[in-house]
Write a protein that holds these residues in place. Structure first.
Motif, PDB file in Angstrom:
ATOM      1  N   GLU A 104       0.489  -1.391   0.080  1.00  0.00           N
ATOM      2  CA  GLU A 104      -0.287  -0.045  -0.211  1.00  0.00           C
ATOM      3  C   GLU A 104       1.062   1.414   0.007  1.00  0.00           C
ATOM      4  OE1 GLU A 104      -2.245  -3.301   1.766  1.00  0.00           O
ATOM      5  OE2 GLU A 104      -0.397  -2.101   2.191  1.00  0.00           O
ATOM      6  N   HIS A 105       1.575   1.349   0.955  1.00  0.00           N
ATOM      7  CA  HIS A 105       3.108   2.570   0.463  1.00  0.00           C
ATOM      8  C   HIS A 105       3.363   3.023  -0.349  1.00  0.00           C
ATOM      9  CE1 HIS A 105       5.054   5.905   3.213  1.00  0.00           C
ATOM     10  NE2 HIS A 105       6.460   4.790   2.330  1.00  0.00           N
ATOM     11  N   GLU A 106       4.175   1.820  -1.360  1.00  0.00           N
ATOM     12  CA  GLU A 106       4.890   1.725  -2.824  1.00  0.00           C
ATOM     13  C   GLU A 106       4.398   2.299  -3.284  1.00  0.00           C
ATOM     14  OE1 GLU A 106       7.652  -0.545  -5.507  1.00  0.00           O
ATOM     15  OE2 GLU A 106       6.707  -2.031  -3.733  1.00  0.00           O
ATOM     16  N   LYS A 107       3.129   1.685  -2.894  1.00  0.00           N
ATOM     17  CA  LYS A 107       1.433   1.933  -4.733  1.00  0.00           C
ATOM     18  C   LYS A 107       0.945   3.838  -3.762  1.00  0.00           C
ATOM     19  CE  LYS A 107      -2.755   2.154  -5.934  1.00  0.00           C
ATOM     20  NZ  LYS A 107      -4.359   0.826  -5.477  1.00  0.00           N
ATOM     21  N   VAL A 108       0.948   4.198  -2.898  1.00  0.00           N
ATOM     22  CA  VAL A 108       0.754   5.510  -2.618  1.00  0.00           C
ATOM     23  C   VAL A 108       2.089   6.637  -3.333  1.00  0.00           C
ATOM     24  CG1 VAL A 108       0.496   7.311  -0.339  1.00  0.00           C
ATOM     25  CG2 VAL A 108      -0.551   5.481  -0.963  1.00  0.00           C
ATOM     26  N   LEU A 109       2.439   6.192  -2.565  1.00  0.00           N
ATOM     27  CA  LEU A 109       4.692   6.788  -3.163  1.00  0.00           C
ATOM     28  C   LEU A 109       4.671   6.823  -4.512  1.00  0.00           C
ATOM     29  CD1 LEU A 109       6.425   8.350  -2.605  1.00  0.00           C
ATOM     30  CD2 LEU A 109       8.058   6.224  -1.465  1.00  0.00           C
ATOM     31  N   THR A 110       4.345   5.588  -5.334  1.00  0.00           N
ATOM     32  CA  THR A 110       4.385   5.837  -7.048  1.00  0.00           C
ATOM     33  C   THR A 110       3.822   6.551  -7.235  1.00  0.00           C
ATOM     34  OG1 THR A 110       5.381   3.250  -6.784  1.00  0.00           O
ATOM     35  CG2 THR A 110       4.850   3.990  -9.257  1.00  0.00           C
ATOM     36  N   GLU A 111       2.507   6.563  -7.514  1.00  0.00           N
ATOM     37  CA  GLU A 111       1.056   7.331  -7.578  1.00  0.00           C
ATOM     38  C   GLU A 111       1.746   8.504  -7.381  1.00  0.00           C
ATOM     39  OE1 GLU A 111      -2.562   6.180  -5.915  1.00  0.00           O
ATOM     40  OE2 GLU A 111      -2.410   3.789  -6.898  1.00  0.00           O
ATOM     41  N   GLU A 112       2.003   9.222  -6.237  1.00  0.00           N
ATOM     42  CA  GLU A 112       3.325  11.019  -5.675  1.00  0.00           C
ATOM     43  C   GLU A 112       3.918  10.777  -7.060  1.00  0.00           C
ATOM     44  OE1 GLU A 112       1.877  12.902  -4.109  1.00  0.00           O
ATOM     45  OE2 GLU A 112       0.342  11.479  -3.889  1.00  0.00           O
ATOM     46  N   ILE A 113       4.989  10.558  -6.841  1.00  0.00           N
ATOM     47  CA  ILE A 113       5.617  10.540  -7.776  1.00  0.00           C
ATOM     48  C   ILE A 113       5.632  10.444  -9.762  1.00  0.00           C
ATOM     49  CG2 ILE A 113       7.754   9.390  -8.669  1.00  0.00           C
ATOM     50  CD1 ILE A 113       7.896   8.067  -6.535  1.00  0.00           C
TER      51      ILE A 113
END
Length: 476
Positions: A132-141
């Protein structure tokens, strides 16, 4: 004689106190910092080290503070004698005022720190490893890359798109709630964090010298700082209360892990709603902005060193390709990217001094006698500039962190502190910085047509990038 003066009188070698600058009435050494200029207060500590040596005495208001500089002295004080310097000075007026809901972790000592500190470290590690955290970070990037593409340049002003991406990710990690970039709460959050950062937080002159709140020229600033802390605490206390109503049985954020502990220990003040809110606040104020600042500095140094930038981009293309998103699992295979970030952290030292320590008992350090309950600072920047540990430390040279295709971290490298009180979120911060930096290098080439500006904007709390226009060119 006041308590602070009594401690200062006892500090010494053969009856002499450690050397240091003049103690000014009311402000102590804060006046010396102010004379350097608003954006240069972080340069006070290198000046103290150069003039007065490894063990020096300054004053934060009425409180005597020992500044420990140079790798050998830092290791002696905070590693070899770690049991004696592991506590925090919770008696500072700002700490007591701003931590009214609970002791938190950053300024807690003894049992107040041990259990919550261990849980915070483990929960952050589990969150950073979550899908979940990697997904949020990837989307924010992705949003960040789109914004950079549309803007065509970056100027690193407070609250800009980089700060938004970082704070959105950090807020999601600690509360489980992702704020949209149009959410008024994100605007408020950025305002609170920026105000706390600009004024220096709990160890700033405003927070350390209570008399300043009564002066017309500083009273408004004190009110703003108090207001920022109170508003942030209210926001996070509301998040705790909301999450208690909706949380199931699968922890996805730092808040969830603390709520689990609260259920198991309902009578413990360590896991009360107020103390959890303070811990979440510390995660945001101490660990949020420096992530964005580190990425910003890394971009500046990449723009100023095209050969380093090209080497990193070739490595990213080889490991990740030119279009597939960079993943956490790729970071270990990007030694040049990691070395560039590490060298940026070393050379800039975004947080130049550690959070304060407090001696438990009398101790001797480099020939000086330091009594119990003395405040001590680890001057991190001095370790990063120590010529006995680094060759040509003033130069930007990522290769110093490379051993063939492997990354090596010398003992004198301590961007998150050293010893048992090292920043609990260091693993999270490092991985987030690496992922964001690698992702923007994959997408862009950065350059500056004018003279590169490496002069940071500093406070007691940290050094943010200068407002320098960096040109953004999309890679094909």
């Amino acid at each position: 004689m006041e308590a602070g003066e009594d401690i200062a009188a006892k500090c010494g070698r053969d009856g002499e106190t450690p050397p240091g600058p003049t103690k000014w009435p009311i402000l102590g050494s804060f006046l010396n910092m102010a004379l350097l200029g608003r954006d240069n207060t972080h340069m006070f500590f290198p000046m103290v080290h150069k003039k007065y040596g490894e063990v020096a005495r300054i004053y934060f208001g009425q409180y005597p503070v020992i500044v420990v500089s140079g790798y050998d002295a830092i290791e002696e004080a905070f590693v070899k004698q770690e049991e004696n310097t592991i506590d925090r000075p919770s008696f500072i007026p700002g700490v007591k005022a701003f931590k009214c809901l609970g002791k938190g972790v950053l300024y807690a000592s003894g049992e107040d720190w041990t259990g919550p500190g261990k849980l915070l470290r483990s929960s952050l590690a589990r969150v950073i490893d979550s899908v979940e955290h990697e997904k949020v970070l990837t989307e924010e990037i992705k949003i960040l890359i789109d914004d950079f593409t549309n803007a065509g340049q970056i100027n690193f002003q407070p609250g800009d798109t980089l700060d938004r991406a970082v704070m959105t990710c950090r807020y999601a990690a600690v509360t489980g709630k992702r704020l949209a970039h149009t959410d008024p709460n994100l605007e408020k959050l950025l305002w609170y964090i920026d105000d706390i950062s600009r004024h220096g937080g709990t160890f700033s002159p405003l927070a350390t010298v209570p008399l300043l709140k009564h002066f017309p020229c500083t009273g408004k600033a004190y009110g703003n700082l108090m207001g920022a802390y109170e508003s942030l605490h209210a926001m996070l206390k509301a998040e705790v209360e909301d999450r208690k109503q909706s949380y199931g049985d699968r922890a996805q954020s730092v808040l969830d892990f603390f709520l689990d502990e609260q259920k198991d220990n309902p009578e413990s003040t360590h896991y009360s709603d107020g103390n959890i809110a303070v811990i979440l606040e510390e995660c945001l104020t101490a660990g949020g902005l420096p992530i964005g600042w580190t990425v910003g500095w890394a971009v500046i140094y990449a723009a100023g060193h095209p050969d380093v930038q090209t080497k990193c981009q070739e490595e990213i293309d080889r490991v990740c390709g030119k279009s597939s998103p960079v993943k956490f699992s790729d970071i270990e295979n990007l030694p040049n990217v990691r070395a560039t970030v590490y060298e940026t952290q070393r050379l800039v030292t975004i947080v130049p001094i550690s959070a304060p320590h407090l001696t438990r008992t009398d101790m001797d350090l480099k020939g000086f006698h330091i009594p119990r309950e003395t405040i001590m600072f680890n001057h991190i920047r001095s370790a990063h500039m120590d010529e006995t540990q680094w060759k040509n430390p003033q130069e930007f040279d990522p290769s110093r962190f490379l051993d063939g295709n492997s990354v090596k971290l010398p003992p004198a490298f301590m961007p998150f502190g050293i010893g048992p009180r090292k920043c609990a979120g260091s693993v999270v911060a490092e991985r987030e910085v690496m992922l964001i930096f690698a992702s923007v290098l994959q997408a862009f080439t950065f350059s500056c047509t004018g003279t590169m500006n490496y002069d940071g904007i500093g406070t007691v709390a940290g050094v943010r990038p200068p407002e320098t226009n960096i040109t953004v060119s999309r890679r094909t």
